[in-house]
Design an enzyme around this catalytic site. Structure first.
Site, mmCIF file in Angstrom:
data_model
loop_
_atom_site.group_PDB
_atom_site.id
_atom_site.type_symbol
_atom_site.label_atom_id
_atom_site.label_comp_id
_atom_site.label_asym_id
_atom_site.label_seq_id
_atom_site.Cartn_x
_atom_site.Cartn_y
_atom_site.Cartn_z
ATOM 1 N N SER A 105 20.596 -5.687 11.802
ATOM 2 C CA SER A 105 21.177 -4.559 12.525
ATOM 3 C C SER A 105 20.106 -3.986 13.452
ATOM 4 O O SER A 105 18.965 -4.459 13.485
ATOM 5 C CB SER A 105 21.647 -3.476 11.545
ATOM 6 N N LYS A 106 20.467 -2.953 14.183
ATOM 7 C CA LYS A 106 19.550 -2.357 15.158
ATOM 8 C C LYS A 106 18.298 -1.801 14.492
ATOM 9 O O LYS A 106 17.253 -1.706 15.135
ATOM 10 C CB LYS A 106 20.263 -1.263 15.943
ATOM 11 N N ARG A 107 18.384 -1.435 13.209
ATOM 12 C CA ARG A 107 17.191 -0.875 12.571
ATOM 13 C C ARG A 107 16.115 -1.935 12.348
ATOM 14 O O ARG A 107 14.965 -1.602 12.078
ATOM 15 C CB ARG A 107 17.557 -0.213 11.240
ATOM 16 N N HIS A 108 16.484 -3.211 12.471
ATOM 17 C CA HIS A 108 15.492 -4.276 12.369
ATOM 18 C C HIS A 108 14.845 -4.571 13.718
ATOM 19 O O HIS A 108 13.968 -5.426 13.815
ATOM 20 C CB HIS A 108 16.143 -5.560 11.829
ATOM 21 N N GLY A 109 15.286 -3.882 14.761
ATOM 22 C CA GLY A 109 14.760 -4.128 16.098
ATOM 23 C C GLY A 109 15.883 -4.474 17.047
ATOM 24 O O GLY A 109 17.066 -4.294 16.742
#
Length: 473
Positions: A240-244
């Protein structure tokens, strides 16, 4: 064996993300490996969320990745007649029915199922009513799912997977406004386009038995399906976006090479021994579904960056120089004669084009900025006389080569009892603005005699006047 025909069918409701890019790549490689065709289809039946902006973004990302398609793009929004014809045939042969249950009743059934802890399920009230809509009457069209037995998916990746037909709902094929739903259009398109193999994410596995039943009802041979493992972050949670960054365009903007991203995406769920770095030709030659695993694939930005660095090493300076050009500011516009030489000297030290631009910038711009800490440490007052003395010796160098430059350094070192490190770092900061660069003699030769002397003297003068331009941290 008939011609292999694969497809990639993104929805234009956002940018092409990493998961979609890998799906496109696996279908592309499978088709190329088997000498078949790769078809692009745009699933734009969601009229409210689809946009031309995202269509253009997806096409642009595919072009950048080099995933050229043989047919398409086909747009589902332009194929309404095909879907209407299929529904008519399904109604005629008794595989579909009109459902008049109001949304309030369906919502009540859903809420009751949730209270009882069971899967929401339509109770098939209209299944055998045999009704057709009257004038102005709205209905949805549902598929008559088998009431018993099993539907077997012979998955190319996971092997045989069995589904109990009693767990499959009578899904809606046409909404009350007349628009077709995902399952209907996918099956119709795959039939019309002669798709023989479908590689897609494992989150679609539960859709496959439903689609197989629609193929059967339409009297068509279904494609072979292979469901790819999910992509997760290094913490094993779904990517997801929290991984980059998750979009292909974001990684392009980070300075990655398309061949490197293709290489890395291919290794997300597929392997060939212990090999990590592949050319595009090697991927086409070696890729097949028997190398695709079942376990989730972890996306690791550090590994991706390493792969990119390896690809940059394989690309010559002549090719890398124009690639890095967009990351250099306008002040480097007239310094292209130095760019290729700077890339050749520094290229193997960088892992992205952005890093490479940062490292070659001092060699192709007219004026440099200085790292604050480096300037404070190495351009202190006690070093200014040394830089003045070196400038005088370099002025007299006739052979501006590494050997000639080194001779001037050695003369000063012997005369004043200096170590090379004591002399090289102040010179490096004066010439490049920072403490990292290739060998100091190489730096001087690359910059040329005129620029080397000008920068040495300018640095000394700016320090003494207190107006050294400091680079923001």
């Amino acid at each position: 064996m008939p011609e292999v025909r694969t497809r990639f069918a993104p929805s234009p409701t956002g940018h092409l993300h990493i998961g979609g890019a890998r799906t496109a790549l696996f279908n592309y490689l499978f088709a190329r490996h088997h000498g078949g065709s790769f078809v692009l289809r745009i699933e734009d039946t969601d009229r409210q969320r689809s946009s031309q902006e995202f269509v253009d973004a997806i096409l642009d990302s595919l072009e950048w990745l080099g995933l050229d398609y043989d047919e398409g793009p086909h747009f589902q929004s332009q194929r309404s007649d095909h879907y209407a014809g299929a529904v008519s045939r399904l109604l005629e042969n008794g595989h579909c029915y009109h459902c008049f249950c109001p949304p309030e009743r369906l919502e009540s059934m859903r809420e009751q199922a949730q209270k009882e802890g069971r899967k929401p399920f339509y109770d098939r009230t209209c299944r055998d009513a045999g009704r057709t809509p009257g004038d102005g009457e709205a209905s949805v069209i549902r598929f008559k799912a088998p009431l018993d037995g099993q539907t077997m998916v012979n998955d190319l990746v996971r092997g045989p997977v069995s589904f109990d037909n009693r767990e499959l709902d009578d899904l809606i094929l046409v909404r009350s406004d007349g628009t077709p739903t995902f399952h209907l259009v996918v099956v119709c398109d795959d039939i019309d386009m002669g798709i023989t193999h479908v590689l897609r994410g494992e989150d679609h596995l539960s859709n496959t038995p439903r689609q197989l039943q629609i193929f059967k009802a339409l009297g068509a041979e279904p494609p072979a399906y292979g469901h790819l493992p999910l992509i997760v972050g290094t913490d094993r949670a779904r990517l997801s976006k929290r991984h980059g960054a998750t979009s292909v365009s974001a990684y392009r903007d980070m300075g990655l090479l398309p061949d490197a991203l293709v290489n890395y995406l291919a290794r997300l769920g597929w392997s060939h021994g212990d090999q990590e770095v592949f050319s595009r030709d090697e991927l086409v030659e070696l890729f097949d579904v028997d190398g695709v695993g079942k376990a989730a694939a972890a996306f690791d930005i550090e590994k991706l960056t390493w792969v990119n660095g390896e690809h940059m090493k394989r690309v010559g300076a002549e090719s890398l120089a124009p690639m890095v050009r967009p990351w250099l500011e306008d002040s480097a516009a007239n310094a292209d004669d130095h760019l290729e030489a700077a890339v050749a000297l520094i290229g193997d030290r960088a892992k992205t084009l952005v890093q490479l631009a940062e490292r070659v910038r001092p060699f192709v711009v007219g004026e440099i900025d200085f790292d604050e800490k480096a300037a404070a440490k190495f351009l202190a007052e006690e070093n200014l006389q040394v830089l003045d003395a070196l400038s005088a010796l370099l002025e007299g160098v006739g052979d501006w080569s590494e050997e000639g430059v080194e001779g001037a350094f050695r003369e000063l070192m012997e005369r004043d009892g200096l170590k090379l490190g004591k002399l090289a770092q102040p010179v490096r900061v004066a010439l490049t603005g920072g403490t990292e660069s290739p060998g100091i003699f190489e730096v001087c030769v690359l910059l040329g005699k005129e620029t080397t002397l000008a920068r040495l003297r300018a640095a000394v003068g700016m320090v003494r006047e207190g107006n050294l331009p400091i680079r923001a941290a």
